[in-house]
Design a protein around this motif. Structure first.
Motif, PDB file in Angstrom:
ATOM      1  N   PRO A 430       0.827  -1.211   0.000  1.00 48.60           N
ATOM      2  CA  PRO A 430       0.000   0.000   0.000  1.00 48.60           C
ATOM      3  C   PRO A 430       0.858   1.256   0.000  1.00 48.60           C
ATOM      4  CG  PRO A 430       0.075  -0.959   2.192  1.00 48.60           C
ATOM      5  CD  PRO A 430       0.771  -1.934   1.295  1.00 48.60           C
ATOM      6  N   ALA A 431       0.325   2.333  -0.560  1.00 52.15           N
ATOM      7  CA  ALA A 431       1.017   3.621  -0.536  1.00 52.15           C
ATOM      8  C   ALA A 431       1.191   4.062   0.916  1.00 52.15           C
ATOM      9  CB  ALA A 431       0.211   4.647  -1.324  1.00 52.15           C
ATOM     10  N   PRO A 432       2.292   4.741   1.250  1.00 54.86           N
ATOM     11  CA  PRO A 432       3.319   5.273   0.337  1.00 54.86           C
ATOM     12  C   PRO A 432       4.454   4.292   0.035  1.00 54.86           C
ATOM     13  CG  PRO A 432       3.773   6.030   2.542  1.00 54.86           C
ATOM     14  CD  PRO A 432       2.516   5.201   2.640  1.00 54.86           C
ATOM     15  N   TRP A 433       4.327   3.054   0.519  1.00 53.48           N
ATOM     16  CA  TRP A 433       5.357   2.060   0.247  1.00 53.48           C
ATOM     17  C   TRP A 433       5.378   1.705  -1.232  1.00 53.48           C
ATOM     18  CZ3 TRP A 433       8.665   0.782   4.070  1.00 53.48           C
ATOM     19  CH2 TRP A 433       8.268   1.028   5.393  1.00 53.48           C
ATOM     20  N   THR A 434       6.546   1.315  -1.711  1.00 55.23           N
ATOM     21  CA  THR A 434       6.702   0.866  -3.090  1.00 55.23           C
ATOM     22  C   THR A 434       7.399  -0.492  -3.077  1.00 55.23           C
ATOM     23  OG1 THR A 434       8.837   2.002  -3.293  1.00 55.23           O
ATOM     24  CG2 THR A 434       6.862   3.217  -3.996  1.00 55.23           C
ATOM     25  N   LEU A 435       7.376  -1.175  -4.220  1.00 51.27           N
ATOM     26  CA  LEU A 435       8.113  -2.420  -4.314  1.00 51.27           C
ATOM     27  C   LEU A 435       9.587  -2.162  -4.019  1.00 51.27           C
ATOM     28  CD1 LEU A 435       6.475  -4.011  -7.476  1.00 51.27           C
ATOM     29  CD2 LEU A 435       6.388  -4.944  -5.158  1.00 51.27           C
ATOM     30  N   GLN A 436      10.203  -3.033  -3.273  1.00 51.96           N
ATOM     31  CA  GLN A 436      11.586  -2.809  -2.857  1.00 51.96           C
ATOM     32  C   GLN A 436      12.603  -3.130  -3.946  1.00 51.96           C
ATOM     33  OE1 GLN A 436      13.116  -5.352   0.231  1.00 51.96           O
ATOM     34  NE2 GLN A 436      14.339  -3.694   1.124  1.00 51.96           N
ATOM     35  N   PRO A 437      12.513  -4.266  -4.647  1.00 56.81           N
ATOM     36  CA  PRO A 437      13.526  -4.555  -5.676  1.00 56.81           C
ATOM     37  C   PRO A 437      13.427  -3.559  -6.829  1.00 56.81           C
ATOM     38  CG  PRO A 437      12.258  -6.529  -5.098  1.00 56.81           C
ATOM     39  CD  PRO A 437      11.537  -5.364  -4.530  1.00 56.81           C
ATOM     40  N   SER A 438      14.569  -3.179  -7.376  1.00 55.80           N
ATOM     41  CA  SER A 438      14.551  -2.277  -8.527  1.00 55.80           C
ATOM     42  C   SER A 438      13.983  -2.976  -9.755  1.00 55.80           C
ATOM     43  CB  SER A 438      15.962  -1.769  -8.826  1.00 55.80           C
ATOM     44  OG  SER A 438      16.835  -2.851  -9.108  1.00 55.80           O
ATOM     45  N   ASN A 439      14.045  -4.309  -9.779  1.00 59.34           N
ATOM     46  CA  ASN A 439      13.456  -5.094 -10.865  1.00 59.34           C
ATOM     47  C   ASN A 439      12.953  -6.400 -10.254  1.00 59.34           C
ATOM     48  OD1 ASN A 439      12.935  -6.650 -13.237  1.00 59.34           O
ATOM     49  ND2 ASN A 439      14.380  -5.369 -14.374  1.00 59.34           N
ATOM     50  N   PRO A 440      11.750  -6.379  -9.642  1.00 60.34           N
ATOM     51  CA  PRO A 440      11.261  -7.557  -8.913  1.00 60.34           C
ATOM     52  C   PRO A 440      11.076  -8.785  -9.787  1.00 60.34           C
ATOM     53  CG  PRO A 440       9.547  -5.878  -9.104  1.00 60.34           C
ATOM     54  CD  PRO A 440      10.815  -5.239  -9.549  1.00 60.34           C
ATOM     55  N   ASP A 441      10.660  -8.593 -11.036  1.00 60.92           N
ATOM     56  CA  ASP A 441      10.485  -9.744 -11.921  1.00 60.92           C
ATOM     57  C   ASP A 441      11.823 -10.406 -12.226  1.00 60.92           C
ATOM     58  OD1 ASP A 441       7.647  -9.634 -12.299  1.00 60.92           O
ATOM     59  OD2 ASP A 441       7.941  -7.861 -13.543  1.00 60.92           O
ATOM     60  N   LEU A 442      12.852  -9.613 -12.428  1.00 56.70           N
ATOM     61  CA  LEU A 442      14.185 -10.164 -12.660  1.00 56.70           C
ATOM     62  C   LEU A 442      14.675 -10.917 -11.429  1.00 56.70           C
ATOM     63  CD1 LEU A 442      16.887 -10.538 -14.108  1.00 56.70           C
ATOM     64  CD2 LEU A 442      17.537  -8.243 -13.334  1.00 56.70           C
ATOM     65  N   LEU A 443      14.499 -10.333 -10.256  1.00 53.03           N
ATOM     66  CA  LEU A 443      14.952 -10.987  -9.031  1.00 53.03           C
ATOM     67  C   LEU A 443      14.284 -12.346  -8.871  1.00 53.03           C
ATOM     68  CD1 LEU A 443      16.583 -10.892  -6.399  1.00 53.03           C
ATOM     69  CD2 LEU A 443      14.650  -9.708  -5.345  1.00 53.03           C
ATOM     70  N   ASN A 444      12.988 -12.403  -9.098  1.00 50.57           N
ATOM     71  CA  ASN A 444      12.270 -13.672  -8.982  1.00 50.57           C
ATOM     72  C   ASN A 444      12.717 -14.661 -10.051  1.00 50.57           C
ATOM     73  OD1 ASN A 444      10.821 -12.791  -6.774  1.00 50.57           O
ATOM     74  ND2 ASN A 444       9.040 -12.157  -7.969  1.00 50.57           N
ATOM     75  N   ALA A 445      12.943 -14.169 -11.256  1.00 50.91           N
ATOM     76  CA  ALA A 445      13.378 -15.054 -12.341  1.00 50.91           C
ATOM     77  C   ALA A 445      14.762 -15.632 -12.051  1.00 50.91           C
ATOM     78  CB  ALA A 445      13.384 -14.301 -13.667  1.00 50.91           C
ATOM     79  N   LEU A 446      15.661 -14.809 -11.511  1.00 50.17           N
ATOM     80  CA  LEU A 446      16.991 -15.298 -11.159  1.00 50.17           C
ATOM     81  C   LEU A 446      16.908 -16.354 -10.058  1.00 50.17           C
ATOM     82  CD1 LEU A 446      19.072 -11.987 -11.133  1.00 50.17           C
ATOM     83  CD2 LEU A 446      19.439 -13.937 -12.652  1.00 50.17           C
ATOM     84  N   ALA A 447      16.049 -16.122  -9.067  1.00 50.03           N
ATOM     85  CA  ALA A 447      15.887 -17.093  -7.985  1.00 50.03           C
ATOM     86  C   ALA A 447      15.313 -18.403  -8.523  1.00 50.03           C
ATOM     87  CB  ALA A 447      14.988 -16.512  -6.892  1.00 50.03           C
ATOM     88  N   GLU A 448      14.324 -18.316  -9.397  1.00 54.24           N
ATOM     89  CA  GLU A 448      13.737 -19.520  -9.983  1.00 54.24           C
ATOM     90  C   GLU A 448      14.771 -20.281 -10.809  1.00 54.24           C
ATOM     91  OE1 GLU A 448      10.507 -17.885 -12.168  1.00 54.24           O
ATOM     92  OE2 GLU A 448       9.224 -17.612 -10.400  1.00 54.24           O
ATOM     93  N   ASP A 449      15.577 -19.552 -11.567  1.00 50.32           N
ATOM     94  CA  ASP A 449      16.615 -20.180 -12.379  1.00 50.32           C
ATOM     95  C   ASP A 449      17.683 -20.820 -11.501  1.00 50.32           C
ATOM     96  OD1 ASP A 449      17.897 -20.372 -15.213  1.00 50.32           O
ATOM     97  OD2 ASP A 449      19.493 -19.511 -13.970  1.00 50.32           O
ATOM     98  N   PHE A 450      18.007 -20.180 -10.395  1.00 48.27           N
ATOM     99  CA  PHE A 450      18.990 -20.712  -9.446  1.00 48.27           C
ATOM    100  C   PHE A 450      18.504 -22.044  -8.874  1.00 48.27           C
ATOM    101  CE2 PHE A 450      21.273 -20.061  -5.181  1.00 48.27           C
ATOM    102  CZ  PHE A 450      22.521 -20.382  -5.689  1.00 48.27           C
ATOM    103  N   ILE A 451      17.247 -22.090  -8.497  1.00 48.68           N
ATOM    104  CA  ILE A 451      16.664 -23.324  -7.963  1.00 48.68           C
ATOM    105  C   ILE A 451      16.634 -24.407  -9.038  1.00 48.68           C
ATOM    106  CG2 ILE A 451      14.565 -24.366  -7.027  1.00 48.68           C
ATOM    107  CD1 ILE A 451      13.937 -21.578  -5.801  1.00 48.68           C
ATOM    108  N   ALA A 452      16.185 -24.032 -10.235  1.00 49.84           N
ATOM    109  CA  ALA A 452      16.066 -24.999 -11.332  1.00 49.84           C
ATOM    110  C   ALA A 452      17.414 -25.596 -11.712  1.00 49.84           C
ATOM    111  CB  ALA A 452      15.422 -24.333 -12.544  1.00 49.84           C
ATOM    112  N   ASN A 453      18.495 -24.848 -11.469  1.00 46.73           N
ATOM    113  CA  ASN A 453      19.834 -25.324 -11.798  1.00 46.73           C
ATOM    114  C   ASN A 453      20.590 -25.794 -10.555  1.00 46.73           C
ATOM    115  OD1 ASN A 453      20.566 -24.815 -14.849  1.00 46.73           O
ATOM    116  ND2 ASN A 453      19.253 -23.118 -14.191  1.00 46.73           N
TER     117      ASN A 453
END
Length: 650
Positions: A430-453
Motif C-alpha cells: 500500500p502507498a506510500p510504500w513501493t516495491l523494494q527490488p529495482s526489478n522484482p520480476d528479474l529478481l524472482n526469475a533469477l531465484a527460480e533459475d537458481f533453484i532450477a539449476n
C-alpha cells in the motif's frame, strides 16, 4: 618527477576523498538511546538508516568521476559490429544514442523491459580490452596477463566472451576469489573481539577449506547453507562447517542470547533479512515503522518462535587434548542439551528481558514465513536448515548477494535488508510504500533459475557475465546520464578494487611475486589469505578489507590508499627489480624494448590491460626523453600504478 608524482596522487586523492564523503552519509556522533548496544544505533547504524536522498546515487557520482579521469581511450575502441553475441541472441546496439537487445539471456529480457518502461538509454557495449579486464577481476580477483589480453582481443571467434567466462570459472584463481567472498559473507574469523569467541587459526582454516572445497566440488549452495546451519560433528578443527554456528556465540548473558544471535545470523546471511536482529529485542511497531513494512507489523513473540529452533542446543568446548589442560579448545553443538522449548525467563543479558506472556512460559519453534515447525522426531536445528533453504527467499537472497558482487549494488540494496512485504510485483504494498527490488520480476526469475539449476553458483555467475547488461560500458555522457537509472543497471558502475586485488595486480603485472604466510603456510597471492584481519602489511589494510566482525569490508577511498600507492615498498620494490627468463621483471622487459613506443606499450598492457591513447603515448614519450631512460621508465611505471584506472574496475 616530484611534480608528476603530485599530479598522480592528486588524481587518486580526488577520487578517494569523494568516496569517503559520499559513502559516509552521517556524522560520527552517537545517538542518545536507551539501548546503546543495538545495531541500529551502534557503529553500523548508517547501514540501517533510510538512505539520504542526496547520497542515494553515490555510485553514479563516483562512476562519473572515474570515467572522466579515464577520458576516451580511442586506442581501445572497437565497433559494435565486432562485439560477440550473448548465448542465444544477437547484439544490435547503436553505440551513439540507443540500445536494444535480441538476447534471450533472462537478465537482458527483464532489464531491457525495464529500460523501455522507464525511457532509459543504456550505455554502449564495452570493448574487448575493458571486458577482459573487468570479467577477469570479477571472476578471479586478478587482472589478466598481457598475453591473455592480447590473445583475447585478437581472437575472432564469435563466442569468445562466453569461452573466456567458462575458462575463468575453471581456474584456481576463481576458487581464491570466491572463497574470500563467501568467507566474508559467512564471517569466517579466528576470533571475534565483539564477543570473545575464538575458534583459533585451526578452526578458521578448516572453515576456509570447507568453503573452498564446496566451491571446488560444485556443492549446491542450499547444501552448503544446510551444512552450516545444521552442522554435525565434534571437531571444529577438522570439520570446518561446525564453525559458522559457533561464531554466533555471544557472552555476558543467558543462553537465549546465543540462540537469538545465531538466529539473527541465519536470517541475515541466508534470507537477507537483517532486521530480524532488531525484532529479537522488540516488536517492530514504533521501531521499524519507517524501515520495513514487514518489520513494522512483526512481533518479538514471532521472532522467538524462529529462535526456538535452537532451543535444544548448547555449545560445547572440550579440550582438544584431554591430557593437556593448556591445549586449545574444540567447539561443537550439542543438539540435545535442553529438552524444553524457548523459555521466557530472563531479566539480564544483551537483550531486553524475556518474561512470561500470561500463562505462556515457553515458545515452540515456528518458521515465521510458513507458520510450520519441525516434523515429528526431527532435530530442531535440522528443521531450521530445511525450512530456511526451502524458502524461495533463500534463493532470492543468494542471487542478490552475488548480483551485488558483480554490479556494485543489489537488486535489493543493501542486499541484507529485504522487506518480505514489498517483494511481490503481483501484490504491491500500500502507498506510500513501493516495491523494494529495482526489478522484482528479474529478481524472482533469477531465484527460480537458481533453484532450477540446483543452486549452482557457477551457473549464476556464468549467466550474469554473459549478459549484455553486465557487458555495458561504464562511460556515459555526463550531460545525458540520469542518476535515477543507477538501480536499473543502465551502465557499469565502477568498483574500487579490494585490498587483495590491488596487491595481487601489482605482483602479477610487475612479474615480481609477493610472499605471505600464516599459521605455518606460505603463499604468493593476497587473495589466498584465510581472513583479512591477519593481512599484516599496511598496504593491504589501507584498502579497508575489514575484520569480518565489527568492521565490514568497505569500498571507500582514503588518504592512506594514495600514500601507500605512492610510497610503500609493495610498489617501490617492483620498480627496479630485475630477474631473468620466466621471472624477468616488467621493468627489465620494458627496458629491453628497442624503442620508447615498445617500452610504453609494454608498461600499459601489463599494468592497465590496454594500450595507451595517443595523448598518453605522447606524454609518456616526452617523459622518457627528458632524462635517464631507466629512471624515467621507473617514473612511468610508478605513475601507472597511481592511475585511477589501475585501482578501479570499470
Amino acid at each position: 618527477m616530484k611534480r608528476r608524482f603530485v599530479i598522480a596522487a592528486g588524481m587518486l586523492l580526488g577520487i578517494g576523498g569523494f568516496g569517503v564523503l559520499v559513502l559516509r552519509g552521517q556524522d560520527d556522533a552517537q545517538l542518545p538511546v536507551a539501548h546503546g548496544e543495538c545495531t541500529f544505533f551502534g557503529p553500523q547504524r548508517e547501514h540501517f538508516l533510510p538512505r539520504d536522498p542526496s547520497k542515494r546515487y553515490a555510485l553514479s557520482a563516483i562512476t562519473d568521476q572515474v570515467t572522466r579521469a579515464l577520458g576516451t581511450p580511442s586506442a581501445m575502441a572497437v565497433t559494435a559490429a565486432a562485439m560477440p553475441s550473448a548465448p542465444g541472441g544477437s547484439r544490435t546496439f547503436n553505440t551513439g544514442q540507443s540500445s536494444t537487445t535480441g538476447s534471450s539471456n533472462l537478465i537482458d529480457v527483464f532489464i531491457w523491459q525495464a529500460f523501455k518502461a522507464n525511457g532509459v538509454t543504456p550505455a554502449a557495449p564495452t570493448n574487448d580490452y575493458e571486458f577482459v579486464r573487468r570479467v577477469t577481476l570479477d571472476l578471479t580477483g586478478r587482472i589478466p596477463t598481457a598475453a591473455a589480453v592480447q590473445s583475447f582481443v585478437s581472437d575472432t571467434t564469435a563466442n569468445k566472451r562466453a569461452n573466456l567466462i567458462d575458462q575463468l570459472l575453471g581456474t584456481s584463481q576463481w576458487l581464491d576469489r570466491w572463497t574470500m567472498f563467501y568467507g566474508d559473507l559467512f564471517k569466517n574469523a579466528s576470533s571475534f573481539a565483539s564477543t570473545g569467541t575464538t575458534i583459533t587459526a585451526a578452526g578458521r582454516d578448516a572453515f576456509n577449506n570447507f568453503i573452498r572445497n564446496g566451491l571446488l566440488n560444485a556443492m549446491p549452495y542450499n547444501q552448503m547453507a544446510s551444512a552450516l546451519i545444521a552442522s554435525e560433528g565434534t571437531n571444529n578443527f577438522t570439520q570446518g562447517e561446525l564453525n559458522w554456528i559457533i561464531n554466533g556465540r555471544v557472552t555476558g548473558g543467558p543462553v537465549q542470547d546465543i540462540w537469538d544471535q545465531q538466529t539473527a545470523n541465519v536470517a541475515d546471511t541466508f534470507l537477507g533479512i537483517s532486521h530480524m536482529n532488531c525484532l529479537l529485542c522488540h516488536d517492530g511497531a514504533g521501531h521499524l515503522t519507517t524501515l520495513s513494512l514487514w518489520g513494522s507489523t512483526f512481533t518479538r513473540y514471532k521472532a522467538w518462535g524462529f529462535s526456538s529452533f535452537l532451543s535444544h542446543t548448547a555449545l560445547v568446548n572440550p579440550l582438544s587434548d584431554t591430557t593437556n589442560t593448556n591445549s586449545a579448545r574444540l567447539w561443537y553443538v550439542n543438539d540435545s542439551a535442553y529438552k524444553t522449548n524457548y523459555a521466557l525467563n530472563t531479566t539480564t543479558g544483551n537483550r531486553p528481558a524475556r518474561q512470561p506472556l500470561g500463562t505462556i512460559n515457553t515458545i515452540a519453534p515456528v518458521y515465521p514465513f510458513t507458520q510450520t515447525g519441525p516434523n515429528s522426531g526431527e532435530v530442531y536445528r535440522t528443521a531450521m536448515a530445511r525450512l530456511v533453504t526451502g524458502d524461495f527467499q533463500f534463493a532470492r537472497a543468494a542471487v542478490n548477494y552475488v548480483w551485488d558482487a558483480f554490479f556494485g549494488m543489489g537488486i535489493v540494496d543493501p542486499p541484507d535488508q529485504f522487506d518480505p512485504a514489498r517483494l511481490d510485483p503481483n501484490n504491491p504494498p500500500p502507498a506510500p510504500w513501493t516495491l523494494q527490488p529495482s526489478n522484482p520480476d528479474l529478481l524472482n526469475a533469477l531465484a527460480e533459475d537458481f533453484i532450477a539449476n540446483n543452486y549452482d553458483v557457477k551457473h549464476l555467475m556464468r549467466l550474469i557475465a554473459n549478459s549484455n547488461t553486465y557487458q555495458l560500458e561504464s562511460q556515459y555522457d555526463p550531460n545525458a546520464w540520469n542518476p535515477n537509472w543507477q538501480p536499473l543497471f543502465a551502465r557499469k558502475l565502477v568498483r574500487r578494487l579490494w585490498s587483495e586485488e590491488v596487491t595481487d595486480a601489482i605482483a602479477l603485472s610487475s612479474n615480481i611475486p609477493n610472499s605471505f604466510s600464516t599459521n605455518g603456510i606460505t603463499f604468493g597471492w593476497a587473495m589466498q589469505y584465510p581472513e583479512p584481519i591477519i593481512e599484516p602489511k599496511p598496504f593491504l589494510q589501507a584498502f579497508l578489507p575489514g575484520d569480518r566482525d565489527l568492521n565490514p569490508r568497505r569500498p571507500d577511498g582514503a588518504i592512506q590508499q594514495a600514500l601507500v600507492l605512492m610510497n610503500d615498498t609493495m610498489v617501490m620494490s617492483k620498480l627496479n627489480a630485475t630477474g631473468s627468463g620466466a621471472t624477468q621483471s616488467l621493468m627489465t622487459q620494458a627496458l629491453a624494448q628497442s624503442n620508447n613506443i615498445g617500452l610504453i606499450n609494454t608498461m600499459y598492457i601489463n599494468i592497465l590491460s590496454r594500450y595507451p591513447t595517443s595523448a598518453e603515448q605522447n606524454t609518456a614519450s616526452a617523459l622518457l626523453n627528458s632524462g635517464t631512460r631507466s629512471q624515467k621508465a621507473q617514473e612511468l611505471m610508478w605513475t601507472l600504478y597511481n592511475k585511477v584506472d589501475f585501482m578501479f574496475n570499470y
